[in-house]
Design a protein around this motif. Structure first.
Motif, PDB file in Angstrom:
ATOM      1  N   PHE A 148       4.646   1.333 -11.066  1.00  0.00           N
ATOM      2  CA  PHE A 148       3.315   1.302 -10.650  1.00  0.00           C
ATOM      3  C   PHE A 148       2.429   0.154 -11.592  1.00  0.00           C
ATOM      4  O   PHE A 148       1.460  -0.648 -11.050  1.00  0.00           O
ATOM      5  N   GLY A 208      -1.705   6.128  -1.343  1.00  0.00           N
ATOM      6  CA  GLY A 208      -2.150   4.934  -2.263  1.00  0.00           C
ATOM      7  C   GLY A 208      -3.452   4.455  -2.002  1.00  0.00           C
ATOM      8  O   GLY A 208      -4.176   3.566  -2.969  1.00  0.00           O
ATOM      9  N   MET A 230       2.936  -2.921  -9.503  1.00  0.00           N
ATOM     10  CA  MET A 230       2.287  -2.924  -8.314  1.00  0.00           C
ATOM     11  C   MET A 230       0.775  -3.315  -8.818  1.00  0.00           C
ATOM     12  O   MET A 230      -0.228  -3.920  -8.089  1.00  0.00           O
ATOM     13  N   VAL A 231       0.414  -2.963 -10.068  1.00  0.00           N
ATOM     14  CA  VAL A 231      -1.052  -3.310 -10.405  1.00  0.00           C
ATOM     15  C   VAL A 231      -1.120  -4.789 -10.433  1.00  0.00           C
ATOM     16  O   VAL A 231      -2.150  -5.409 -10.206  1.00  0.00           O
ATOM     17  N   SER A 291      -1.330  -6.189  -6.970  1.00  0.00           N
ATOM     18  CA  SER A 291      -2.580  -5.934  -6.601  1.00  0.00           C
ATOM     19  C   SER A 291      -3.717  -6.887  -7.069  1.00  0.00           C
ATOM     20  O   SER A 291      -4.610  -7.488  -6.300  1.00  0.00           O
ATOM     21  N   ASP A 349       0.836  -1.208   0.212  1.00  0.00           N
ATOM     22  CA  ASP A 349       0.000   0.056   0.009  1.00  0.00           C
ATOM     23  C   ASP A 349       0.774   1.236  -0.163  1.00  0.00           C
ATOM     24  O   ASP A 349       0.597   2.425  -0.621  1.00  0.00           O
ATOM     25  N   ALA A 390      -5.069   5.890  -5.055  1.00  0.00           N
ATOM     26  CA  ALA A 390      -3.823   6.408  -6.003  1.00  0.00           C
ATOM     27  C   ALA A 390      -4.615   6.770  -7.396  1.00  0.00           C
ATOM     28  O   ALA A 390      -3.980   8.072  -7.747  1.00  0.00           O
ATOM     29  N   THR A 440       4.926   5.898  -5.076  1.00  0.00           N
ATOM     30  CA  THR A 440       5.097   5.866  -6.474  1.00  0.00           C
ATOM     31  C   THR A 440       4.234   7.037  -7.305  1.00  0.00           C
ATOM     32  O   THR A 440       4.576   7.655  -8.132  1.00  0.00           O
ATOM     33  N   ARG A 458       2.696   1.871  -3.410  1.00  0.00           N
ATOM     34  CA  ARG A 458       1.791   2.348  -4.398  1.00  0.00           C
ATOM     35  C   ARG A 458       1.737   3.993  -4.219  1.00  0.00           C
ATOM     36  O   ARG A 458       1.714   4.699  -5.312  1.00  0.00           O
TER      37      ARG A 458
END
Length: 365
Positions: A56, A292, A59-60, A63, A12, A295, A18, A15
């Protein structure tokens, strides 16, 4: 035995930091006065700024692994998830086009490609892959895409040129954009978020899925952290070797760039997971968590607010130029003032992010 799915503070926070970094590099006081590390590499090579967008997207993928593992464990049918995935991807894509249109809404000069559009495509692809393809096949597919992209870009002559080229606007990806990408392109004859370059960007999302798979495994916490950082180091090394024949290039999202930034994502996630979630050192993470939590909303808000702080003229001059003039007049270096303005703009965007977080409002686009 299935692992217990819990929220990771490290994920979290990463993100959110970022997104804050995205805003920082996107909104300097003056584009004419920016420290080199806060600019993208002009073509081949990379700066620290070039890590932000792939981080990013990485991290998508992480997630997606967490979100849909939980939904699968809850017994939610895949059919219902598909509908929501497609709807969310479409919302992100349309929102990206909207941001490209403001403030003039000149539909005759509309840009279809963009940052949110790329995120939406990667999200869509990563989600469907996670729900239907095992992690080994995801890894093979990701590797296959990178090899395929490399061979296409380095073996197929650019149609307009008759020879293989990897120059700005004079390469296969740029030619594909000119042939098939409707609307205006960012660089007139090519677009850094164009069609073909989105293919390796999907691999960045796949790398995030694989990192998520490790974090969701039943392995010990220390082992997970070690796996993430070790795999990340290997990916970076392979990327550096690949760069000898396929240059590091964010605009083309080359295979070497994909592995280096993806590997760095593994390392950053593994290190932060160890420090924050294992050792429990959470001091300083709250700012990232707040950014985040909403975001994409914060990213969109920054774009809208920039109309006031960069384009609205008061007394014949915009606010950012007033700021530059005021602080350079007292002897501060102009590049420093430009960076201070960017930091101030990040802090300004933190205010609505904090209010949303404090009131437990989480806008899911």
């Amino acid at each position: 035995m299935k692992p217990t799915i819990t929220r990771l503070i490290s994920l979290d926070a990463l993100r959110g930091f970022t997104i804050a970094a995205m805003i920082l590099v996107n909104y300097p006081g003056s584009w004419s006065h920016v420290y080199p590390p806060l600019l993208h590499a002009e073509w081949n090579g990379m700066t620290m700024t070039d890590f932000i967008f792939p981080f990013f997207i990485f991290m998508v993928g992480v997630s997606v692994a967490f979100a849909y593992s939980k939904r699968l464990d809850e017994g939610i049918p895949k059919g219902g998830m598909y509908k929501k995935i497609i709807t969310r991807a479409l919302k992100l894509f349309v929102l990206g086009i909207f941001l490209n249109l403001i403030p003039d809404f000149d539909f005759s000069n509309m840009r279809i490609a963009g940052v949110l559009q790329r995120i939406s495509i990667v999200f869509l692809a990563s989600s469907f892959l996670f729900l239907n393809v095992g992690w080994k096949k995801q890894a093979y597919l990701g590797g296959g895409i990178l090899v395929f992209y490399w061979l296409c870009m380095t073996l197929i002559p650019t149609p307009d040129e008759g020879v293989v080229m990897l120059e700005p606007g004079r390469n296969l990806a740029a030619w594909i954009d000119r042939m098939f990408l409707p609307g205006r392109m960012w660089e007139v004859t090519w677009d850094p978020e164009g069609f073909f370059t989105t293919l390796p960007a999907i691999v960045t999302g796949i790398l995030g899925l694989l990192a998520g798979k490790i974090l969701l495994s039943v392995k010990g916490e220390n082992l997970k952290s070690n796996y993430l950082m070790s795999i990340g180091l290997v990916l970076v090394l392979i990327g550096l070797l690949w760069a000898q024949v396929f240059p590091i290039n964010k605009h083309l999202w080359t295979s070497s760039f994909t592995l280096i930034t993806g590997g760095a994502g593994f390392i950053a996630l593994g290190a932060s997971y160890f420090v924050v979630d294992i050792l429990g050192k959470k001091k300083g993470t709250s700012v990232g968590i707040i950014f985040g939590a909403n975001a994409i909303t914060v990213y969109v808000l920054a774009d809208v607010l920039s109309l006031i702080f960069y384009t609205l003229e008061i007394g014949g001059q915009s606010l950012n130029m007033y700021f530059i003039a005021a602080f350079t007049s007292i002897g501060l270096p102009v590049k420093l003032v430009s960076m201070l303005y960017a930091i101030l703009f990040v802090m300004l965007n933190f205010i609505p992010a904090y209010l949303l977080f404090k009131n437990k409002i989480f806008i899911k686009l």
